[in-house]
Design a protein around this motif. Structure first.
Motif, PDB file in Angstrom:
ATOM      1  N   ARG A 161       0.539  -1.814  -0.089  1.00 51.30           N
ATOM      2  CA  ARG A 161      -0.179  -0.222   0.333  1.00 51.30           C
ATOM      3  C   ARG A 161       0.261   0.902   0.206  1.00 51.30           C
ATOM      4  NH1 ARG A 161      -2.771  -2.758   3.605  1.00 51.30           N
ATOM      5  NH2 ARG A 161      -4.251  -3.452   3.108  1.00 51.30           N
ATOM      6  N   GLY A 162       2.137   0.653  -0.370  1.00 53.48           N
ATOM      7  CA  GLY A 162       3.018   1.986  -0.470  1.00 53.48           C
ATOM      8  C   GLY A 162       4.228   2.453   0.587  1.00 53.48           C
ATOM      9  N   GLN A 163       4.265   1.324   1.658  1.00 51.64           N
ATOM     10  CA  GLN A 163       4.778   1.772   2.885  1.00 51.64           C
ATOM     11  C   GLN A 163       6.126   1.194   2.421  1.00 51.64           C
ATOM     12  OE1 GLN A 163       3.013  -1.487   1.651  1.00 51.64           O
ATOM     13  NE2 GLN A 163       3.067  -2.778   2.753  1.00 51.64           N
ATOM     14  N   GLN A 164       7.242   1.796   3.047  1.00 54.78           N
ATOM     15  CA  GLN A 164       7.905   1.525   2.705  1.00 54.78           C
ATOM     16  C   GLN A 164       9.287   0.788   4.092  1.00 54.78           C
ATOM     17  OE1 GLN A 164      10.224   5.336   2.269  1.00 54.78           O
ATOM     18  NE2 GLN A 164       8.219   5.839   1.157  1.00 54.78           N
ATOM     19  N   TYR A 165      10.721   0.256   3.780  1.00 53.14           N
ATOM     20  CA  TYR A 165      10.603  -0.629   4.548  1.00 53.14           C
ATOM     21  C   TYR A 165      11.374   0.497   5.286  1.00 53.14           C
ATOM     22  CZ  TYR A 165      11.827  -3.559   0.767  1.00 53.14           C
ATOM     23  OH  TYR A 165      11.109  -4.514   0.352  1.00 53.14           O
ATOM     24  N   SER A 166      10.890   1.892   6.327  1.00 60.46           N
ATOM     25  CA  SER A 166      12.515   2.408   7.663  1.00 60.46           C
ATOM     26  C   SER A 166      10.542   1.057   8.495  1.00 60.46           C
ATOM     27  CB  SER A 166      11.440   3.189   7.358  1.00 60.46           C
ATOM     28  OG  SER A 166      10.122   3.424   7.226  1.00 60.46           O
ATOM     29  N   GLN A 167       9.627   0.971   8.047  1.00 59.05           N
ATOM     30  CA  GLN A 167       8.944   0.335   9.494  1.00 59.05           C
ATOM     31  C   GLN A 167       9.172  -0.305   9.421  1.00 59.05           C
ATOM     32  OE1 GLN A 167       6.242   1.383   6.413  1.00 59.05           O
ATOM     33  NE2 GLN A 167       4.354   2.277   8.693  1.00 59.05           N
ATOM     34  N   ILE A 168       9.923  -2.062   8.605  1.00 64.61           N
ATOM     35  CA  ILE A 168      10.411  -2.896   9.290  1.00 64.61           C
ATOM     36  C   ILE A 168      12.092  -2.432   9.985  1.00 64.61           C
ATOM     37  CG2 ILE A 168      11.835  -4.053   7.705  1.00 64.61           C
ATOM     38  CD1 ILE A 168      11.604  -6.765   8.186  1.00 64.61           C
ATOM     39  N   TYR A 169      12.503  -1.780  10.152  1.00 62.92           N
ATOM     40  CA  TYR A 169      13.778  -1.383  10.845  1.00 62.92           C
ATOM     41  C   TYR A 169      13.910  -1.103  12.177  1.00 62.92           C
ATOM     42  CZ  TYR A 169      17.147  -1.419   6.906  1.00 62.92           C
ATOM     43  OH  TYR A 169      18.131  -2.291   5.916  1.00 62.92           O
ATOM     44  N   PHE A 170      12.290  -0.371  11.912  1.00 61.61           N
ATOM     45  CA  PHE A 170      11.766   0.122  13.550  1.00 61.61           C
ATOM     46  C   PHE A 170      11.495  -0.644  13.826  1.00 61.61           C
ATOM     47  CE2 PHE A 170       9.394   3.001  16.239  1.00 61.61           C
ATOM     48  CZ  PHE A 170       9.859   4.255  16.123  1.00 61.61           C
TER      49      PHE A 170
END
Lengths: 439, 1113
Positions: A31-40
């Motif tokens: 849905r347009g999410q990026q990879y920053s969230q998994i790192y977070f």
């Protein structure tokens, strides 16, 4: 076939528990999410863990965030490592102006003496100095705690490193009396030039007890479970280019899968079998790879002993915890870091408590939003990695009495080797098959 | 700064609270007690400090306070300049000057007791080798020029003439406050540089005037004519009357740009009342200066302080930031010492709180006014502020003045600096423009146009900051490098091979309005933009190259960017002429009526694809050599009358192919040949030293020097041909080109005569092409090595037939070689027989900016295949496949994007243009993200109704991606690809056009259905079979496709796998560029080649996954 009815071996039974839910992707969508969230998510969980370890590691030191560093003051910081690599291939290179005169040789490893490490948390980064932390060992995506201080140049001089270490382990049942084996194999590569159909047939025959003398059949009867860890077929991707396929090509595409289905059918009739997708299989690319679709296996799918699983894959057999991948995580570490043996990489991922730290940076991965499924929360008893060049194994003991068997499963099509693990004592040995075909 | 502290910075209460202790800042000056409100202070401020009359006023209260504070300032701060050594007053003062300018002021009473009133004073700003800043006031140098003494005028007539001239000057300069306009008129013996003359000298009158501006008015009077008793009405030809005063001074004192100056002990005076903020300030007489040539110790560079900065403004939606409305929200600064690798000051000033950044001092302020003032303190000691700031927030506690010598940035001259100045004016911060080194001098912005034959007309803004040298990287790169785009992103991609994150200015405002974290995000971005110019400066060695260029040509460094080529030649010419006692006439600005002359020859190109080695014979610096060989100069040119009158012997003159006559060296050596000789010997020496040099810094200086020398030598010819230049002389330039033409022809003839089968060679040589200074020869031999031997032989043989120093050199072989037409070729370049060096192309569409990337890729790849792989069918196959991909809609959209700069608003374009129209349409859709004037507009051409004009078919690539709008492959095929491709393929492939553009691969075409078109509103979405698209009611496949599941699934899943791989690689690359793993990528750099691919990958991924999910049964 004549049956020598001297003795009928009965296959041993075992209790199987399927643990792949965390690797499955159902509701999650792009849905347009990026990879920053998994790192977070990764940093958040690992930091809680490392913070709890810090007081016993260096009791006297304060714990800081990257932005709270003060020059010259000793402290502990926790963050995600980022390795700056000179030779790391970059998608932008495709657009570079000049084509080099010498053809590009793809090195198997992108290390360079100038590589350096940076520590990052959600608010800032700091360059790391000092010799306590070797850039050759660590890769982007690992979360560690560091002891050191900021220098006047704005670098963080590292004195000591704390890794999360082996996770806690469920207790190994002590009442196991019988030898029971789980057979692990990978890299069948059906359809490739190096695959030898007879070799695989021998293996299947052995597992199903159609081969050898009584003793061997007795051994075969102790096999309670089979895992195929990726790259089962060689899948002619070239044929798929958006064009409609000619009917001839349709069959070339389907042939290897059909063959695999027939073989799986034979195994599944006798013993429970898990099949994991690998890099070359008709599955998606990004980790976690989702199970091979059942429509590919019209013959074996109806058996309840047949399971199509994710990669990574985790399960219990008689309360012995298995965890493994088809090898992509270790192959990627091999490209971006150094170790003496492949098992060192495997051991490192366990100590880092992360199956695939280089995902998503250099290893394709689904952009998860609220979790990082690759974190290893519970220590397995058997940790296997498929599709390696040679067979190898090692027993690792943790500080809290954890005991883990690490196994590199070789490619079957090249070595003819499968690995059998005894769940009673975590010992393992190889099953080796070779054929000589005379024409 | 204030790392661990809270995010929002509150003003301390207006009492004697000590300032919060900040590490890294020196907290030693105590804030004075509060005086009153902000406005009250401001009024005080204005009264006390801003009166310009105070500049030369007496010692007053202000300066006492200043001194007091100055003494209390800690010099131990890491930022401040090193303190003056105590012994400085007893030594000679030696410094490297960086800026020279002149002012008009009262003459110095101690140094020049005899004179009074206003006089010009030269100011030199520089740095000592210890790093102390210097301002040197030079007194006593007066402006002057020459006129030819009219015949019949004797020494006795001079006082009469003087009086007449003085009277006329008084009439036209009524406001000047000088006792005497024309100071002196002396009779001197000089010679004009123009034309060969037999007599050694003539009488000239040297007219010295009071102020530099009077030279022009005096020249005007003399040009128009003057009634002189006894001689009648006379007008005069003036000499050297258009020389800038500063240049005049430098020429006369033998000072070149950026060299070291010494003022001996006892020869300088230090005034009690200083005029500048420099650490060392002194006055001296011009005759006492010692100028050191750039050799040995004096070739080094002083440790200049280089400030690199960037600002961010919060624009309103849909508008490009305007200083009248939009605040400056962040300023990032990096200060580096010249010669060091890393900046020693890194800070960012932000409006509103900002989370800390490692290794950077973050200074947050509540008002924009404080941000601007904080920035200003970088330049000057925070003296003036002490008053003003003490009750709000003690700025002087926070920052030490950095006092930069050089200010760099990207587009600072046109944007950042004028914006800051204008913004400060809007906010009414009157003290802000005090940025220069001279006390109480304000920075002013004025529009300037720069026109040069080489670069065309450029409009820019000029912001003078006295005593500090501005170096705008965009100007320097524009000048020295030909690039397809000059955005900071593409420049850094080109030179540093890095993509730069680009945050659209509409997002900047959102980030600013967020919280401390989002502002930190912006600050990091701003810091990066401030760091890139510094890295470019280092990478391209601009400081070294420009200082060396200034030293070689003798002009101040600031001239190099702000002025054209001709001033450099003029400076050298003046210096040489002075040695020879010659004077330069003032050229009448006659406009373009002098006409043009025939340019360089290009030999007819025999186009084709050559599969035998082609040797290239080059003339080494052809035009300079010609001028030297034939002694072409102003002072050797013989006028047509003189040719008849003077009876020169034929052996003493040369008649050039263009019909001009010049005398030979034996009679008179030309000045231009002498300048050139010196330049070229100096270059040889520099190159030899370069080979010897070990120290990388020394190497950098020498390499910069040899480059500067080469460029200077080549610009001499241009100087003589510049019709609107300082001293055009078309006789010289047309002679040079005529010789050039002759030489190319002669070389062709000699080669083709000598290398024949009759002459004992294996093949007949053939000249296939010749350019300005090179000739391409096919010797007919098949291997590179023999071609090289023959090439060397030919070069040597032919060089022997030319007058020295004209020399033909053999350097390289092309093999194979594709000659398309004049000035367009491609080939593999060999300088050794073992391995080719590179592919060399000229004039082929690989970089043109109005082409899409697809063209560039096609051309480059085809050339690679043809030349390197020698695989013409393969190249054709590749082209066909790409064309088929284009028609089948399988091309990466970013390859099709065309970009054009929007120079004026849509309605102002007289002819409708694709990008102008698109900008208008986008504005109607969403004014916030629509491109503004000055932006570059990317677009693609889409399929539209028949007969639609090209400009109506342009569309925003993102809009196209979002709405599945079909692109128009035919437009790309016909208007973009076909011409460049045919040019390459016609020499190598029969029926190229038919083969490539109309073959069977062009039959199948696929066009997407737009999701936003009118007809789609009536369409109903229905499930269809994945295999054959037959509508079905449920499930995945129709009845007849059942059984093909495995095959169809494989296709589907492998599509997803490919997309996932691309998705991962693209997004992690963007994370890498932005330098953070834990934060979302914001970049919208449309210059970045992967921007559209990234957008597309995201969208495609969502669609493909949905499709795949249909298989989950």
């Amino acid at each position: 076939m004549e049956i020598d009815s001297e003795k009928i071996h009965e296959r041993k039974q075992s209790e199987y528990n399927y643990l792949d839910e965390r690797f499955e992707i159902h509701k999650e969508m792009y849905r347009g999410q990026q990879y920053s969230q998994i790192y977070f998510a990764r940093l958040h969980l690992m930091r809680t863990l490392l913070y709890s370890l810090a007081p016993t590691w260096k009791p006297h030191l304060p714990v800081c965030k990257v932005l709270g560093l003060e020059e010259g003051k000793d402290c502990i910081i926790v963050g995600t490592l980022f390795k700056h690599m000179k030779l790391k291939p970059c998608v932008l290179d495709e657009y570079s102006k000049e084509r080099s005169v010498t053809p590009l040789v793809k090195p198997h490893n992108f290390m360079h003496p100038d590589d350096n490490l940076i520590l990052e948390d959600e608010s800032g980064r700091v360059k790391l100095g000092g010799s306590a932390l070797s850039p050759a060992i660590y890769v982007t995506g690992v979360v560690v705690a560091l002891h050191g201080k900021e220098t006047s140049a704005g670098e963080f001089f590292v004195e000591d490193v704390l890794e999360a270490g082996l996770p806690p382990q469920i207790e190994r049942p002590i009442d196991l009396q019988e030898d029971k084996y789980v057979v692990l194999l990978s890299g069948l590569c059906i359809g490739s030039k190096s695959a030898n159909p007879l070799q695989f047939q021998l293996l299947v025959d052995h597992i199903t007890g159609h081969l050898g003398d009584e003793e061997e059949q007795g051994l075969a009867a102790q096999i309670v479970h089979v895992v195929i860890a990726g790259n089962s077929v060689e899948f002619p991707r070239k044929l798929i280019n958006g064009q409609n396929l000619a009917s001839k090509d349709q069959s070339t595409l389907y042939e290897p899968i059909k063959e695999l289905d027939i073989m799986l059918n034979q195994i599944a009739a006798g013993v429970s079998v898990d099949i994991m997708p690998g890099l070359n299989d008709p599955a998606n690319f990004a980790l976690p790879q989702q199970p091979l679709n059942r429509c590919l296996f019209p013959g074996s799918a109806p058996y309840n002993t047949f399971r199509s699983c994710t990669n990574p894959h985790s399960f219990d057999v008689d309360n012995i915890r298995f965890l493994g991948t088809s090898g992509q995580n270790i192959d990627d570490l091999d490209k971006y870091s150094e170790a003496e043996s492949k098992l060192d990489f495997v051991e490192r991922t366990l100590r880092w408590r992360h199956l695939a730290p280089t995902a998503p940076n250099t290893l394709g991965c689904y952009p998860f939003t609220d979790r990082d499924p690759f974190l290893i929360e519970t220590c397995p008893h058997v940790y296997f990695v498929g599709n390696q060049d040679k067979y190898d194994n090692r027993l690792v003991k943790g500080s809290e009495g954890q005991l883990v068997r690490l196994i590199c499963i070789p490619k079957f099509c090249e070595t003819g080797i499968a690995v059998a693990v005894n769940i009673k004592n975590l010992e393992c040995h190889t099953l080796s098959f070779s054929t000589q075909v005379r024409i | 700064m204030n790392r661990g502290g809270g995010n929002s910075r509150k003003r301390p209460p207006p009492s004697n609270t000590p300032p919060p202790v900040k590490h890294r800042a020196t907290a030693n000056s105590t804030p004075s007690p509060a005086i009153g409100t902000l406005e009250d202070d401001f009024m005080v401020e204005e009264d006390v400090f801003l009166d310009e009359a105070l500049l030369y006023g007496d010692e007053d209260e202000e300066s006492l306070i200043l001194r007091d504070i100055e003494e209390r300032e800690s010099r131990s701060s890491a930022w401040a300049r090193p303190p003056l050594s105590p012994a400085y007053l007893s030594n000679s003062q030696i410094f490297q000057q960086l800026e020279i300018d002149s002012i008009i002021s009262e003459s110095h009473k101690e140094l020049l007791p005899a004179s009074s009133g206003q006089a010009p004073i030269i100011r030199m700003f520089g740095v000592t080798k210890e790093g102390n800043s210097v301002c040197c006031f030079v007194h006593g140098f007066e402006p002057y020029f020459y006129i030819a003494c009219p015949p019949g005028m004797g020494p006795d007539d001079i006082s009469n003439f003087h009086q007449t001239l003085e009277g006329r000057m008084r009439e036209s300069n009524k406001n000047a406050k000088v006792p005497k306009f024309v100071r002196r008129i002396e009779m001197v013996q000089k010679r004009s540089i123009m034309y060969y003359q037999q007599q050694k000298s003539q009488t000239f009158l040297k007219i010295t005037v009071a102020l530099p501006t009077m030279v022009a008015s005096c020249r005007g009077i003399l040009d128009r004519g003057l009634q002189i008793d006894g001689l009648g009405m006379k007008s005069f030809q003036t000499y050297e009357s258009n020389i800038l005063f500063v240049l005049r001074f430098m020429v006369d004192c033998d000072i070149v740009g950026g060299n070291w100056i010494e003022v001996p002990t006892g020869k300088y005076k230090k005034n009690a009342r200083t005029l500048s903020y420099c650490q060392l300030e002194f006055h001296c007489l011009y005759s006492d200066l010692i100028s050191h040539a750039a050799e040995g110790e004096y070739s080094k560079m002083a440790p200049f302080r280089v400030l690199s900065f960037d600002i961010e403004c919060a624009g309103r939606k849909g508008h490009f930031p305007e200083a009248k409305h939009d605040p400056v929200i962040q300023i990032a600064n990096l200060v580096t010492l010249q010669g060091e690798d890393h900046p020693f000051v890194r800070n960012v000033m932000t409006l509103k709180s900002c989370a800390p950044i490692v290794g950077v001092d973050v200074m947050s302020f509540e008002t924009e006014r404080e941000v601007l003032l904080a920035w200003r303190v970088l330049f000057l000691p925070p003296i003036v502020f002490h008053f003003y700031m003490c009750n709000t927030f003690s700025l002087s506690d926070l920052i030490r003045d950095v006092d930069p010598d050089i200010i760099i940035g990207y587009n600072i001259c046109k944007f950042d600096l004028p914006y800051l100045i204008e913004r400060a004016a809007t906010l009414g911060i009157d003290e802000f423009p005090l940025l220069g080194r001279v006390k109480n001098s304000r920075v002013r912005v004025r529009d300037s146009t720069f026109s040069s034959r080489q670069q065309g007309i450029r409009e820019s803004k000029e912001t003078t900051i006295e005593g500090r040298f501005q170096f705008d990287l965009i100007q320097a790169i524009h000048r020295d490098h030909k690039l397809s785009s000059y955005s900071l992103n593409s420049v850094s991609a080109h030179f540093l091979s890095e993509q730069k994150e680009d945050v659209h200015h509409s997002i900047i405002t959102d980030l600013q309005n967020g919280n401390a974290e989002t502002r930190r995000r912006l600050a990091v971005y701003c810091l990066k933009d401030a760091y890139l110019p510094q890295r470019l400066l280092d990478k391209l060695m601009f400081i070294y190259n420009y200082v060396e260029m200034a030293r070689v040509t003798g002009v101040p460094i600031s001239f190099l960017l702000a002025r054209g080529q001709s001033i450099k030649v003029l400076s050298q010419l003046l210096r040489k002429a002075k040695q020879r006692n010659m004077v330069l006439p003032n050229a009448k600005q006659s406009g373009s009526e002098q006409g043009t002359y025939e340019g360089a020859t290009v030999l007819e190109a025999r186009t084709g694809f050559y599969e035998k080695p082609i040797a290239t014979l080059d003339f080494a610096s052809l035009y300079p050599s010609i001028m030297m060989a034939y002694n072409l100069c102003y002072c050797t040119l013989v006028t047509p009358e003189d040719v008849r009158k003077l009876n020169l012997l034929p052996e003493h003159v040369t008649k050039t192919p263009s019909g001009e006559t010049f005398v030979k060296q034996s009679l008179q050596k030309g000045i231009l040949p002498e300048i050139l000789e010196e330049l070229l010997t100096a270059r040889k020496r520099a190159k030899a030293d370069l080979k010897e040099a070990k120290d990388p810094l020394e190497k950098a200086v020498l390499d910069g020097r040899q480059l500067a020398l080469k460029i200077s030598a080549n610009s001499v010819y241009g100087f003589t041909g510049a019709t609107i230049g300082q001293l055009p002389c078309l006789e010289i330039s047309s002679s040079v080109t005529s010789y050039g033409r002759e030489m190319i022809e002669q070389t062709k003839k000699l080669v083709e005569d000598k290398f024949t089968t009759l002459g004992g060679y294996e093949h007949n040589a053939e000249v296939i092409y010749g350019d300005t200074d090179s000739v391409m020869v096919q010797f007919g031999v098949p291997d590179v090595e023999t071609a090289m031997t023959l090439g060397r032989e030919a070069a040597e043989h032919i060089s022997g037939t030319f007058i020295k120093p004209i020399k033909l050199e053999f350097e390289k072989v092309y093999f194979p070689y594709l000659l398309i037409n004049k000035k367009r070729y491609a080939g593999l370049l060999w300088t050794n027989p073992q391995k080719f060096d590179k592919m060399d192309t000229k004039g082929i569409e690989t970089v043109r900016r109005d082409n899409c990337l697809l063209v560039k890729n096609l051309v480059t790849e085809s050339l690679n295949k043809i030349l390197i792989d020698r695989d013409v069918p393969g190249a054709a196959e590749f082209v066909k496949k790409t064309i088929s991909d284009l028609l089948m809609n399988r091309i990466d959209l970013s390859l099709l994007v065309i970009t054009k700069g929007l120079t004026k608003a849509g309605d102002d374009y007289e002819v409708k243009s694709a990008h102008g129209e698109l900008a208008e349409r986008m504005r109607k859709r969403d004014a916030a993200t629509a491109p503004n004037v000055g932006d570059r507009v990317p677009y693609v051409i889409i399929k539209a109704a028949k007969g639609a004009k090209a400009y109506e078919r342009s569309e925003d690539p993102i809009y196209v991606l979002q709405n599945n709008i079909p692109i128009d492959p035919n437009y790309y095929l016909e208007n973009q690809i076909s011409k460049p491709l045919l040019r390459i393929f016609e020499p190598v492939l029969k029926n190229a056009s038919k083969e490539l553009l109309h073959g069977s691969h062009t039959r199948s075409i696929s066009i997407t259905t737009p999701s936003n078109s009118g007809i789609m509103k009536f369409a109903k979405k229905q499930l269809s079979c994945v295999g054959c698209k037959v509508p079905i009611s449920n499930g995945t496949l129709c009845a007849s496709c059942k059984g093909r599941e495995a095959e169809l699934y494989c296709k589907n899943v492998s599509h997803v796998a490919d997309l996932e791989e691309v998705f991962g690689r693209l997004w992690t690359q963007c994370q890498e560029c932005q330098g953070s793993l834990h934060q979302d990528v914001l970049c919208t750099s449309r210059d970045c080649p992967i921007f559209y691919r990234r957008m597309k990958a995201q969208k495609d991924m969502a669609v493909a996954r949905q499709q795949l999910d249909r298989w989950s049964f």
